[in-house]
Design an enzyme around this catalytic site. Structure first.
Site, PDB file in Angstrom:
ATOM      1  N   TYR A   1      29.719 -22.310  24.409  1.00  0.00           N
ATOM      2  CA  TYR A   1      29.826 -21.066  25.115  1.00  0.00           C
ATOM      3  C   TYR A   1      31.035 -20.114  24.393  1.00  0.00           C
ATOM      4  O   TYR A   1      30.813 -18.980  24.408  1.00  0.00           O
ATOM      5  CB  TYR A   1      30.243 -21.348  26.636  1.00  0.00           C
TER       6      TYR A   1
ATOM      7  N   LYS B   1      25.091 -35.895  23.388  1.00  0.00           N
ATOM      8  CA  LYS B   1      24.202 -36.276  22.591  1.00  0.00           C
ATOM      9  C   LYS B   1      25.127 -36.823  21.228  1.00  0.00           C
ATOM     10  O   LYS B   1      25.079 -36.553  20.055  1.00  0.00           O
ATOM     11  CB  LYS B   1      23.468 -35.277  22.082  1.00  0.00           C
TER      12      LYS B   1
ATOM     13  N   ASP C   1      19.614 -35.972  27.064  1.00  0.00           N
ATOM     14  CA  ASP C   1      18.158 -35.831  27.179  1.00  0.00           C
ATOM     15  C   ASP C   1      17.491 -36.827  28.270  1.00  0.00           C
ATOM     16  O   ASP C   1      16.725 -36.657  29.075  1.00  0.00           O
ATOM     17  CB  ASP C   1      17.298 -35.865  25.920  1.00  0.00           C
TER      18      ASP C   1
ATOM     19  N   ASP D   1      25.340 -26.969  32.121  1.00  0.00           N
ATOM     20  CA  ASP D   1      24.344 -25.644  32.591  1.00  0.00           C
ATOM     21  C   ASP D   1      22.990 -25.971  33.137  1.00  0.00           C
ATOM     22  O   ASP D   1      22.357 -25.646  34.133  1.00  0.00           O
ATOM     23  CB  ASP D   1      24.543 -24.533  31.855  1.00  0.00           C
TER      24      ASP D   1
ATOM     25  N   ASP E   1      21.134 -27.119  36.998  1.00  0.00           N
ATOM     26  CA  ASP E   1      19.859 -26.558  37.226  1.00  0.00           C
ATOM     27  C   ASP E   1      18.835 -27.502  37.906  1.00  0.00           C
ATOM     28  O   ASP E   1      18.124 -27.370  38.707  1.00  0.00           O
ATOM     29  CB  ASP E   1      19.465 -25.512  36.505  1.00  0.00           C
TER      30      ASP E   1
END
Ligand code: IPM
Ligand code: MG
Length: 368
Positions: free
Chosen positions: A142, A192, A225, A249, A253
């Site tokens: 970000y 990751k 993932d 983020d 959600d």
């Protein structure tokens, strides 16, 4: 002693509507619990752009640095889609997070019993769900440099940089371990590390912090993932999930939807302690500005009210009062009260934003 101070930045879209109900709840605490806050209000996002040509005025930024806690509604809307990137409504929110150094973003995903049928997943997979996502909020892709769009070899190239320092990882890891100790004592860290060096460092530093100070907390690691997949396969395996800004983020959600409605989820963004011992703090619902229902009295105010409950808990050391507010909401939902976002397949007449506020205030009255 002076009253604790709150800065309300209701923002755009449904932000002002849901915040209206929060103001009534704040008033109730003053009247009925002798817990009075000094409340000021200002603009953020598109509303600030309309007034000042910037999504956050410097004076507002300065005020946010001074108060005990900021309550934010939502930012953004189609009206602002074509604005230059530098003045988009979201930049106002990102500036608050960055300059207040709110590195630890707490996003609880809790499934209320009365709403277990609303999840897109089977009831037994989500009933009783109670997880906390701790998302790093001030660094990573970000904010990483270099960034931008430039022309190289006659074509446009877009660049963003995922960058984390050891200290940035360590401090958010500490906050996740501290939270876990007050909950289920388990942290699952997600990155990751199989493809990203920043992920390798993330995993190393989380392990170091764990070994040094939190060896009694159960720690596991997962590729992000796989984490997304596990969240929809068997979400109750998690207690605290620790992750970076971008993965957080997305995963938050995903976790949010497990609970049935985005209209239910609060968040707290916390930084370092101020001189009075309280952490720098901003509280906001996870839902956005919902332009499609703005101004229709349909918005669910619960996420924003639960964000105020988090403020009571994390900024003002009022855990019992936060419990009271959460219990009032639970009772209202159990009674069948529903805003439009919570209408199940059986239908019915949804209640308005204000009616939901009325119902929660009545439940609070009944609690004293
Ligand atoms: C969130 C939002 C923000 C983010 C936007 C509005 C900048 O999606 O808080 O999750 O990407 O962090
Ligand atoms: Mg988001």
């Amino acid at each position: 002693m002076s009253n604790p101070s709150l800065l309300i930045l209701a923002g755009d879209g449904i932000g002002p509507e849901v915040m209206e109900q929060v103001k009534r709840i704040i008033g109730w605490y003053g009247d009925k619990r002798a817990l009075t806050f000094d409340v000021s209000e200002d603009l953020v996002g598109g509303a600030a752009y309309d007034a000042h040509g910037v999504p956050l005025h410097d004076d507002t930024m300065a005020k946010a640095q001074e108060v005990d806690a900021v309550l934010l509604g939502a930012v953004g809307g189609p009206k602002y889609d074509d604005l230059d990137f530098s003045v988009k409504p979201e930049r106002g929110l990102l500036r608050l997070r960055k300059e207040m150094d709110l590195f630890s973003n707490l996003r609880p995903a809790q499934c209320f019993d009365a709403l277990a049928d609303f999840s897109s997943l089977k009831k037994d997979i989500v009933a009783g769900l109670d997880i906390m996502i701790v998302r790093e909020l001030t660094s990573g892709v970000y904010f990483g440099e270099p960034r931008g769009i430039s022309v190289i070899d006659n074509e446009r190239v877009g660049v963003n940089t995922q960058r984390y320092t050891e200290s940035e990882i360590a401090r958010v890891a500490r906050s996740a371990f501290e939270l876990a100790k007050k909950r289920g004592n388990k942290v699952c860290s997600m990155e990751k590390a199989n493809v990203m060096e920043s992920g390798i460092l993330w995993r190393d530093v989380v392990n170091e912090v764990h070994q040094a100070d939190y060896a009694d907390v159960e720690l596991s690691h997962m590729y992000a993932d796989n984490g997304a997949m596990q969240l929809v396969r068997a979400p109750k395996q998690f207690d605290v999930i620790l992750t970076d800004n971008l993965f957080g983020d997305i995963l938050s959600d995903c976790a949010a939807m497990l609970t049935g409605s985005l209209g239910m989820l609060p968040s707290a963004s916390l930084g370092l302690p101020m001189a009075n011992g309280r952490p720098k703090a901003l509280y906001e619902p996870v839902h956005g500005s919902a332009p499609d229902i703005t101004g229709q009295g349909k918005a669910n105010p619960i996420a924003c009210i639960l964000s105020f409950a988090m403020a009571l808990r994390y900024s003002f050391d009022q855990g019992a009062e936060a419990d009271r507010l959460e219990a009032a909401i639970e009772a209202v939902l159990a009674s069948g009260a529903r805003t439009a976002d919570l209408m199940g397949p059986e239908g019915g007449t949804p209640m308005s934003t204000t009616d939901m506020g009325d119902a929660i205030l009545a439940a609070l009255d009944a609690s004293v």
